[in-house]
Structure formats: structure tokens, C-alpha cells
Scaffold this active site. Structure first.
Site, PDB file in Angstrom:
ATOM      1  CD  GLU A   1      -3.090  -0.876   0.320  1.00 42.39           C
ATOM      2  OE1 GLU A   1      -3.023   0.066  -0.487  1.00 42.39           O
ATOM      3  OE2 GLU A   1      -4.059  -1.642   0.387  1.00 42.39           O
TER       4      GLU A   1
ATOM      5  CG  HIS B   1      -9.281  -1.152   1.751  1.00 41.44           C
ATOM      6  ND1 HIS B   1      -8.373  -0.602   0.869  1.00 41.44           N
ATOM      7  CD2 HIS B   1      -8.549  -1.946   2.563  1.00 41.44           C
ATOM      8  CE1 HIS B   1      -7.163  -1.071   1.139  1.00 41.44           C
ATOM      9  NE2 HIS B   1      -7.247  -1.874   2.166  1.00 41.44           N
TER      10      HIS B   1
END
Length: 277
Positions: free
Chosen positions: A75, A157
Site C-alpha cells: 500500500e 476496505h
């Protein structure tokens, strides 16, 4: 900050994330600025509760890993996008806190003006649209919201929170999760009641004790600030007056409120950390 000290602090933050149930297994990631063009971040596929200083990776602002034996978090592009958009941010925590993530999964805006802590330390928490994790699209989707908030829901998410220190970034994640849990529980009992404009104005009056200039609140008579932007709405700074303040506050007043809340939070956190602001 001394790199080794920062690495030790990041490992401690990772353990706290696991202990507080903000992540499970390999979930979540953490980062902090090492310098103008360097970022320290957690590695990919490593439990945050078992992090060791030697596990951490260093990257430049293009995403190239320049140090560390393990590959950096998948990420990373999300973190870098926020750093580019917010020069004042020095630390970021991405997590999957269950109650906050429940709002993100339902694409349900988090209501405001229900607790003092959420108003002062969080302010508006927008909902960014879902995009495939680990892609540049995540950073592109979140960056416009991050410009005007200190915590963002990631649809389907999780959450991402940020601040001037790792502690501040984690605090915002913890406060967001506790607030969302309280909202969900209160809805099972009855209808959550907003603080009301006068109570929120009294709360924001703490600015006088912190030496802040007087500013307008931009709230309606019920203390409503409006709802965060949903996945199909424009970024926070482009929302309509109706969305932001139930048709009662001009855009400038609403922007002043958000700025004031952020300034109060920064001042309070600075005093808590024993450092000047």
C-alpha cells in the site's frame, strides 16, 4: 528523528494496533517521514504485532525501495500520495478497524456532532471510493479527501489516518473506531441525538483557552455539519452547501469550522505530547 528510535516507535505502534483489534494477520501498514525525500514503512506480509526494527523498509518519494531486506508494504502508493498532498503530515496509519470498516462497507456516512472527542480530534471523516488495493488508483482516490481531513474511510476496505507523529496518527484511528462502535451501539438502543449547535459552539470555545482566534462555527440549529462525501460524490472541498451544512451555512463558514477543528486537535495533541506547536 533518530532512524533507530523511529523504527522502534513504529514497531510499538504495530503491536498496539494488534492489541486493540485494529488489524488482523498481515493487515494494515504504517509509515513515517525520515526526511524530505525518504519514508520509513512496514514490510509486506508481516504481522504488525511481531515487527522488528530490521524488518522495516526505506523508500524514496518515487516509491523506490532504498533500504531494508524485506519488500515494502503493497500500500506504499497510498501513503506517498497523502504525503505529497499534505506536507504537514509526517506519519500515516492504515488499518481495518471493524466498526469503522463496517461504515465503509455499507457506504454509510459517519454522522457528526455526537461526541466532543470526535468533533475536536476528527472532524469530518469522508468516504473515498473503492479501488483495487495496492494500486496507484488508491492514492489518486484518497488524496483529494486527505487534503481536507485527518482520517478517511476507504470504501469496502478500511481506514487511513494521519498526523504529525505516529502517536497522533494512531490516536485518530483509535478515536474513529471507538466513535463508530458507539454510534452502532446507540442505534441499537434508539436514535443518536446530536449535541446541538450551542453545545458544539461551547465545545469549540475551548479555542480561547488555546489562544486561537475567534471563528464562525457554520452549524445549523441542530448542530448539523452535514454528511461526509460518499463514493459517488465530489471531493470534500467541492461539496455543495446543502451537503456540508444542511443549507444553512455558507461554504466559507463550513471551511472555517473544519480548519478550526483541525487546529484545535493539533494544539491539544501538541500539549499532550509535551511539545510546542
Amino acid at each position: 528523528m533518530n532512524p533507530w528510535k523511529l523504527k522502534s516507535e513504529m514497531c510499538a505502534i504495530g503491536r498496539r494496533m494488534v492489541e486493540r483489534g485494529l488489524v488482523a494477520a498481515f493487515e494494515g501498514n504504517i509509515s513515517a517521514r525520515l526526511g524530505p525525500d525518504r519514508v520509513l514503512c512496514t514490510p509486506n506480509l508481516v504481522c504488525k504485532g511481531s515487527l522488528q526494527p530490521e524488518d522495516l523498509a526505506s523508500v524514496d518519494m518515487t516509491g523506490k525501495q532504498v533500504a531494508g531486506q524485506k519488500p515494502c508494504t503493497s500500500e506504499l502508493l497510498l501513503h506517498l500520495a497523502i504525503y505529497r498532498r499534505r506536507p504537514d503530515v509526517a506519519a500515516i496509519v492504515h488499518a481495518h478497524p471493524p466498526h469503522a470498516t463496517a461504515f465503509a462497507m455499507a457506504h454509510e456516512p459517519i454522522p457528526g456532532c455526537l461526541t466532543a472527542e470526535a468533533e475536536v480530534f476528527l472532524g469530518e471523516v469522508p468516504l473515498a471510493p473503492y479501488v483495487t488495493p495496492g494500486t496507484q488508483a488508491v492514492g489518486d482516490a484518497v488524496a483529494p479527501y486527505a487534503e481536507h481531513a485527518n482520517a478517511v474511510l476507504l470504501a469496502n476496505h478500511g481506514t487511513v489516518s494521519f498526523g504529525k507523529t505516529l502517536e497522533e496518527a494512531l490516536f485518530r484511528t483509535e478515536i474513529l473506531e471507538a466513535y463508530c462502535r458507539s454510534v452502532i451501539l446507540s442505534r441499537q438502543i434508539g436514535t443518536p441525538q446530536p449535541l446541538g449547535a450551542e453545545n458544539v459552539r461551547a465545545l469549540l470555545a475551548s479555542k480561547q483557552q488555546l489562544g486561537l482566534a475567534a471563528r464562525r462555527s457554520g452549524l445549523d440549529d441542530k448542530g448539523t455539519r452535514g454528511t461526509p462525501p460518499q463514493a459517488t460524490r465530489a471531493p470534500l472541498h467541492e461539496e455543495t452547501v446543502q451537503d456540508r451544512a444542511a443549507g444553512t451555512a455558507p461554504p466559507a463558514a463550513t471551511a472555517e469550522l473544519e480548519s478550526l477543528i483541525r487546529e484545535i486537535a493539533d494544539r491539544v495533541m501538541a500539549e499532550m505530547n509535551g511539545r510546542p506547536n
